[in-house]
Motif scaffolding. Sequence first.
Motif, short mmCIF file in Angstrom:
data_model
loop_
_atom_site.label_atom_id
_atom_site.label_comp_id
_atom_site.label_asym_id
_atom_site.label_seq_id
_atom_site.Cartn_x
_atom_site.Cartn_y
_atom_site.Cartn_z
N THR A 245 -10.17 6.39 29.73
CA THR A 245 -10.65 6.88 28.32
C THR A 245 -10.59 8.51 28.27
N TYR A 248 -6.64 9.14 27.79
CA TYR A 248 -6.40 8.84 26.62
C TYR A 248 -6.78 9.99 25.62
N ASN A 252 -4.11 12.89 23.59
CA ASN A 252 -4.32 13.29 22.22
C ASN A 252 -4.70 14.81 21.96
N ALA A 296 -10.30 9.11 21.17
CA ALA A 296 -10.22 7.97 21.90
C ALA A 296 -10.17 6.92 20.59
N THR A 299 -4.03 6.20 18.58
CA THR A 299 -2.73 6.19 19.39
C THR A 299 -2.26 7.74 19.66
N ASP A 352 -7.14 2.32 16.17
CA ASP A 352 -6.58 1.27 16.69
C ASP A 352 -7.53 0.36 17.53
N SER A 355 -7.86 0.61 21.11
CA SER A 355 -8.02 2.17 21.84
C SER A 355 -9.49 2.05 22.42
N SER A 357 -12.15 3.51 21.84
CA SER A 357 -13.20 3.50 20.91
C SER A 357 -13.42 2.29 19.89
#
Length: 459
Positions: A245, A248, A252, A296, A299, A352, A355, A357
């Motif tokens: 996470t 990820y 971003n 999170a 994408t 998403d 994802s 979250s």
Amino acid sequence: MSPALNAGDTAWVLVSAALVLLMTPGLAFFYGGMTRAKGVLNMMMMSFGAIALVSVIWILFGYSMAFGTDIGSGILGNPFEKLGLNGVLTTSGDGIPLAGTIPEIAFVGFQAVFAVITVALISGSIADRAKFGAWMVFAGVWVTLVYFPVAHWVFDFNKDANGNPIGGWIGQGLGVIDFAGGTAVHINAGAAALALALVLGRRKGFGKDPSHRPHNLPFVMLGAGLLWFGWFGFNAGSALAANATAGYAWINTLGAPAAATLSWLLVEKIRDGHATSLGAASGAVAGLVAITPAAAAVTPGWGIVLGLLAGAVCALAVGLKYKLGYDDSLDVVGVHLVGGLLGTLFIGLAADPGSPSAGTGLFYGGGLELLGKQAIGSFAVLLYSFVVAFILGWIINKTMGFRISEEHEVNGIDISIHAETAYEFGGRVGSAFHPHAEILRVPSSDETQPISDETKVQA
């Protein structure tokens, strides 16, 4: 099974906390460079004042208000439960209190620096015209009445002994997705910034005086760089673990601000004919703001789309102050309020389900349900922060006075309020009021000439 202490997660969160703390001095450079030369120290002092004041309040009772046991429908934590961090450092049983897989005391530190920078962000809207003492009073009361409750609403996911949720009404109750603070930090600060800009009024010569342009663009870019660097701790650290996470969110936090920088510069080029360094720095910050709640949830591809939108929308939004007549000096409203709203609402569209979250946005077949929740959470924070900040600012202005005099504004807030200057003027370093001013004084050209024999005789 109860989670066990993880040394790697603990190390990552502590490092992330240090990165987020660095963001506030970075903000001081970012804001300081955007002000006039005669106001840079005051601007930076408001950030450093926030570090000092909010840190103390957080330890005393702020953490307990934000993360103590809920005392009413997800509105507020018990301010007395963990007063002075009571119960956080020791337990009556074996081991130490944990927050997930890290010591609770590490979580205390990580959340503290979020409170600090939220308060510091507000100061950009009142550059060049606010009394430092009044600002400190506002900061202390606002963080108590607004930030601590809102942090409880958004970030508190505590459960009781039976596993039932007893946290905040926005994050846990309503189910709003806000990974790292789009509502609690950026919308919250942006709304308060707008309120203070309205209370204090416009600077002398607002929109007309060319001296209001940024005085030190290298400072601005340095500040933006430090903010971006620290933001990896802000977003990736919010995973509270060294895991996928965090990775990820890290990616971003790279892609979205990069895209926002490009789109802000493109808007500048089309609109003004020039792509500027100020635009590059502002675009990066706009992208960072927008991706904060969604780090999170979307994408990396959608993160880039969000960044492109944030750069363009915020570049246009900063001009609203001239059309609407409010003097948001350093574009806190245009970047943080608008960017925070954009990022939080975008989750309702592009979240998403695969994802970390795990939200399902409209584009993934989730309908409008999540978007509605995101909007309720966003505007609830916006309205609460704006109303309380406006009332508080108005009271301070009517009692102790919030705005400096016109004479002090013309002469420069640094020399008027702090008895210092950032740069050497008239052969003096720092200030005519500096205790070592005569030692620091730069000699004039006459003083550096050899002493003549006639002068020696006269002496």
